[in-house]
Design an enzyme around this catalytic site. Structure first.
Site, short mmCIF file in Angstrom:
data_model
loop_
_atom_site.label_atom_id
_atom_site.label_comp_id
_atom_site.label_asym_id
_atom_site.label_seq_id
_atom_site.Cartn_x
_atom_site.Cartn_y
_atom_site.Cartn_z
N TYR A 11 32.07 36.80 43.18
CA TYR A 11 30.63 37.03 42.79
C TYR A 11 29.67 35.97 42.98
CZ TYR A 11 27.43 37.98 38.86
OH TYR A 11 26.43 38.07 37.97
N THR A 144 33.53 26.39 31.50
CA THR A 144 32.87 27.54 31.05
C THR A 144 32.24 26.79 29.53
OG1 THR A 144 33.20 29.73 30.33
CG2 THR A 144 35.29 28.52 30.27
N SER A 179 40.42 32.64 24.49
CA SER A 179 41.12 33.38 25.18
C SER A 179 42.02 32.42 26.07
CB SER A 179 40.30 34.57 26.09
OG SER A 179 40.00 33.80 27.47
N TYR A 181 42.45 32.71 29.31
CA TYR A 181 41.45 32.29 30.29
C TYR A 181 40.54 31.07 29.82
CZ TYR A 181 37.03 31.88 32.65
OH TYR A 181 35.67 31.50 33.36
N HIS A 182 40.11 31.29 28.80
CA HIS A 182 39.06 30.11 28.59
C HIS A 182 40.07 28.76 28.23
CE1 HIS A 182 36.07 33.37 27.50
NE2 HIS A 182 35.17 32.44 28.04
N LYS A 185 40.70 26.82 31.48
CA LYS A 185 39.70 25.95 31.65
C LYS A 185 39.72 24.70 31.04
CE LYS A 185 37.14 28.63 34.58
NZ LYS A 185 36.99 28.45 35.82
P1 NAD Z 1 35.33 35.78 41.06
O1 NAD Z 1 36.52 36.38 40.63
O2 NAD Z 1 34.37 36.87 41.41
O3 NAD Z 1 35.65 34.80 42.09
C1 NAD Z 1 36.65 33.96 42.36
C2 NAD Z 1 37.20 33.93 43.48
O4 NAD Z 1 38.24 33.15 43.69
C3 NAD Z 1 37.59 35.46 44.15
O5 NAD Z 1 37.20 35.66 45.38
C4 NAD Z 1 39.12 35.00 44.37
O6 NAD Z 1 39.68 35.98 45.37
C5 NAD Z 1 39.36 33.52 44.43
N1 NAD Z 1 40.55 32.91 44.15
C6 NAD Z 1 41.05 33.04 42.64
N2 NAD Z 1 42.19 32.22 42.73
C7 NAD Z 1 42.39 31.82 43.77
C8 NAD Z 1 43.58 30.95 44.53
N3 NAD Z 1 44.72 30.75 43.72
N4 NAD Z 1 43.39 30.62 45.86
C9 NAD Z 1 42.27 31.05 46.56
N5 NAD Z 1 41.29 31.94 45.98
C10 NAD Z 1 41.24 32.28 45.03
O7 NAD Z 1 34.85 35.03 39.94
P2 NAD Z 1 33.32 34.70 39.61
O8 NAD Z 1 32.60 35.46 38.63
O9 NAD Z 1 32.72 34.34 40.95
O10 NAD Z 1 33.74 33.17 39.03
C11 NAD Z 1 33.77 32.04 39.71
C12 NAD Z 1 33.96 30.78 38.98
O11 NAD Z 1 33.02 30.73 37.77
C13 NAD Z 1 35.31 31.12 38.21
O12 NAD Z 1 36.11 29.73 37.79
C14 NAD Z 1 34.79 31.40 36.48
O13 NAD Z 1 35.88 31.23 35.70
C15 NAD Z 1 33.60 30.66 36.38
N6 NAD Z 1 32.50 31.31 35.82
C16 NAD Z 1 32.04 32.39 36.02
C17 NAD Z 1 31.05 33.15 35.10
C18 NAD Z 1 30.56 34.45 35.16
O14 NAD Z 1 29.97 34.69 34.30
N7 NAD Z 1 30.94 35.05 36.15
C19 NAD Z 1 30.61 32.21 34.19
C20 NAD Z 1 31.23 31.05 33.84
C21 NAD Z 1 32.06 30.38 34.71
N1 USQ Z 2 30.63 42.00 24.71
C1 USQ Z 2 30.18 42.88 23.91
N2 USQ Z 2 30.26 44.09 24.64
C2 USQ Z 2 30.58 44.17 25.76
C3 USQ Z 2 31.00 43.08 26.59
C4 USQ Z 2 31.05 41.73 25.89
O1 USQ Z 2 29.94 42.74 22.95
O2 USQ Z 2 30.43 45.32 26.49
C5 USQ Z 2 30.76 40.41 24.00
C6 USQ Z 2 31.80 39.77 23.92
O3 USQ Z 2 32.72 40.09 22.62
C7 USQ Z 2 31.64 38.18 23.90
C8 USQ Z 2 30.35 38.35 24.76
O4 USQ Z 2 29.65 39.57 24.98
O5 USQ Z 2 31.13 37.85 22.61
C9 USQ Z 2 30.59 37.62 25.95
O6 USQ Z 2 31.41 38.64 26.81
P1 USQ Z 2 31.54 38.70 28.48
O7 USQ Z 2 32.53 39.74 28.78
O8 USQ Z 2 30.28 38.75 28.75
O9 USQ Z 2 31.91 37.19 28.70
P2 USQ Z 2 33.27 36.43 28.51
O10 USQ Z 2 34.40 37.03 28.26
O11 USQ Z 2 33.12 35.25 27.61
O12 USQ Z 2 33.54 35.47 29.98
C10 USQ Z 2 32.31 35.65 30.90
C11 USQ Z 2 33.02 35.37 32.42
C12 USQ Z 2 33.88 34.26 32.45
C13 USQ Z 2 33.07 32.87 32.14
C14 USQ Z 2 32.33 33.21 30.57
C15 USQ Z 2 31.23 32.04 30.06
O13 USQ Z 2 33.70 36.59 32.66
O14 USQ Z 2 34.30 33.87 33.82
O15 USQ Z 2 33.74 31.58 32.03
O16 USQ Z 2 31.41 34.50 30.55
S1 USQ Z 2 31.15 31.84 28.51
O17 USQ Z 2 31.30 33.15 27.73
O18 USQ Z 2 30.16 31.07 28.12
O19 USQ Z 2 32.62 31.08 28.17
#
Ligand code: NAD
Ligand code: USQ
Length: 389
Positions: A11, A144, A179, A181-182, A185
């Site tokens: 993404y 994150t 979580s 996941y978090h 990080k």
């Molecule tokens: P995404 O899943 O769309 O992109 C991640 C990409 O990495 C995917 O294309 C996946 O195939 C690849 N990948 C995962 N594991 C791999 C591995 N072991 N080897 C090679 N490729 C691998 O996610 P995104 O939303 O683009 O997020 C990218 C990064 O940014 C992530 O680290 C995510 O935690 C962080 N992030 C995202 C958001 C958000 O809101 N989308 C917010 C904060 C942080």
């Molecule tokens: N939430 C709702 N309704 C929904 C979806 C989410 O109320 O339909 C709430 C959740 O409970 C949470 C907040 O919205 O309190 C954010 O949830 P989210 O799913 O948008 O985000 P999160 O799970 O925190 O994860 C996303 C990305 C992750 C990134 C993170 C940034 O998937 O990759 O790391 O946002 S942060 O939240 O700042 O850690």
């Protein structure tokens, strides 16, 4: 610069690659397409159709005249990571390649373990490859905001100046993530800081807030350059989900009281931040941390903003919160580092939300309505995948 983007098919990784390429950098991509496999596992797909990486790169070459080498492989294979870093010999590595969903990591033991293995082991392999090949490579790593959780004090940018029993020190800001996941990080951040200390690596950890939006200047140039747009209860993020729910006439799913406050950022600013961090590298031995978001809003405020911007009727539903998180809390996080580097934020506006409505409208027949509701409950140790299938 020569910039290697890990997770270049994702993404954020894909639009970042285009942005850096158009700004004159040489860009190569690494991905193993595991994100596309997770779509299959969950029985969902991006709302906006996405081309294969091969087609994306071919289209970019036609549109821009610039080649983008692609390495296909898993970061958990340390020998392969070594080989790629040696072969491409980058100045900067932008690391996006992780499992990025909190609900996915909370599905059950298998998914929690897979998330932490993928994220922690992949990052460790990248650190070793840099240390072995060229310690001057600048690592720009996506962390994150959720690493910090919601402490009852102001959040700093990574580090905290502390006075304890009359003595002073500078320590990593305490983390209380929500979580597995978090947590992955947080583990990464500690490993990276340690690598900066022992090997003198230079790293920037970008604690990014929740991203929204789907288009950037470059992805708009051709349909095959589009990036993904997720709406499902596992990979969809809150604002993107709410815009799609509004278009479908689905109530906006506010979890619990909706007082949860988060930093948010437009995808256009994400790619800008990465470029700014890459172009002004951390110094040797420095573990630099920026909080990467542009404004903070509660979930209820996000729902009300989306509802007010939509021309039709929208209802807001208070869904029982499937997560364990504070629903009403203090929140104030510093975020000046990237502004100091020159970030010009694009704040949430009706125009921006309108463009998301238009995208959702265009593709709404692709939505699988049963994928919208949340299915992953934090208190359970085993959640079924059903609902997303
Ligand atoms: P995404 O899943 O769309 O992109 C991640 C990409 O990495 C995917 O294309 C996946 O195939 C690849 N990948 C995962 N594991 C791999 C591995 N072991 N080897 C090679 N490729 C691998 O996610 P995104 O939303 O683009 O997020 C990218 C990064 O940014 C992530 O680290 C995510 O935690 C962080 N992030 C995202 C958001 C958000 O809101 N989308 C917010 C904060 C942080
Ligand atoms: N939430 C709702 N309704 C929904 C979806 C989410 O109320 O339909 C709430 C959740 O409970 C949470 C907040 O919205 O309190 C954010 O949830 P989210 O799913 O948008 O985000 P999160 O799970 O925190 O994860 C996303 C990305 C992750 C990134 C993170 C940034 O998937 O990759 O790391 O946002 S942060 O939240 O700042 O850690």
């Amino acid at each position: 610069m020569r910039i290697l983007i890990l997770g270049g098919d994702g993404y954020l990784g894909w639009p970042t690659a285009l942005h850096l390429s158009v700004r004159g950098h040489d860009v190569a991509l690494v991905d193993n397409f595991v994100r596309r496999d997770w779509d299959q596992e969950l029985g969902v797909e991006s709302l906006v159709p996405i081309a294969s990486l091969e087609e994306r790169v071919r289209t970019w070459a036609t549109v821009s005249g610039k080649e983008m080498p692609v390495y296909i492989g898993d970061l958990c294979d340390g020998d392969l990571v070594d080989q790629i870093v040696r072969d491409y010999d980058p100045d900067t590595i932008v690391h996006y390649a992780e499992q990025s969903s909190a609900p996915y990591s909370m599905l059950d033991r298998r998914h929690a373990v897979a998330t932490q293995m993928n994220n922690v082991v992949g990052t460790l392999n990248v650190l070793y490859a840099i240390a072995a090949h060229n310690r001057d490579i600048h690592l720009v790593k996506l962390g994150t905001m959720g690493e910090y959780g919601t402490p009852n004090v102001d959040i700093e940018e990574g580090w905290l100046d502390l006075t304890h029993r009359g003595r002073q020190d500078r320590v990593l800001f305490p983390k209380r993530p929500g979580s597995f996941y978090h947590l992955s990080k947080v583990h990464d951040s500690h490993n990276i800081e340690f690598a900066c200390r022992i090997w003198g690596l230079r790293a920037t950890d970008l604690n990014q807030g929740v991203v929204y939006g789907q288009e950037t200047e470059e992805t708009r140039l051709h349909p095959a350059l589009a990036t993904r747009f997720d709406y499902d209860g596992i990979f969809g993020t809150v604002l993107n989900r709410f815009t799609i729910q509004a278009v479908l006439g689905h109530p906006l799913t506010v979890y619990g009281q909706g007082g949860q406050t988060r930093g948010i950022i437009n995808i256009v600013d994400t790619v800008q931040c990465i470029r700014l961090a890459a172009e002004s590298p951390a110094i040797a031995g420095e573990f630099r941390v920026f909080n990467q978001f542009t404004e903070q809003m509660s979930v209820r405020q996000i729902a009300e903003t989306v509802s007010a911007a939509y021309p039709g009727d929208v209802s807001i539903e208070q869904v029982e919160n499937p997560r364990v998180e504070a629903e009403s809390h203090y929140y104030r996080a510093a975020h000046t580092g990237l502004l100091d580097l020159g970030l010009v934020p694009h704040l949430l506006s009706d125009t921006l939300i309108d463009s998301l409505f238009r995208i959702a409208e265009r593709h709404k027949e692709r939505v699988s309505p049963e994928a919208i509701r949340p299915t992953v409950h934090w208190r359970a140790t085993a959640n079924a995948l059903a609902g997303a299938q």
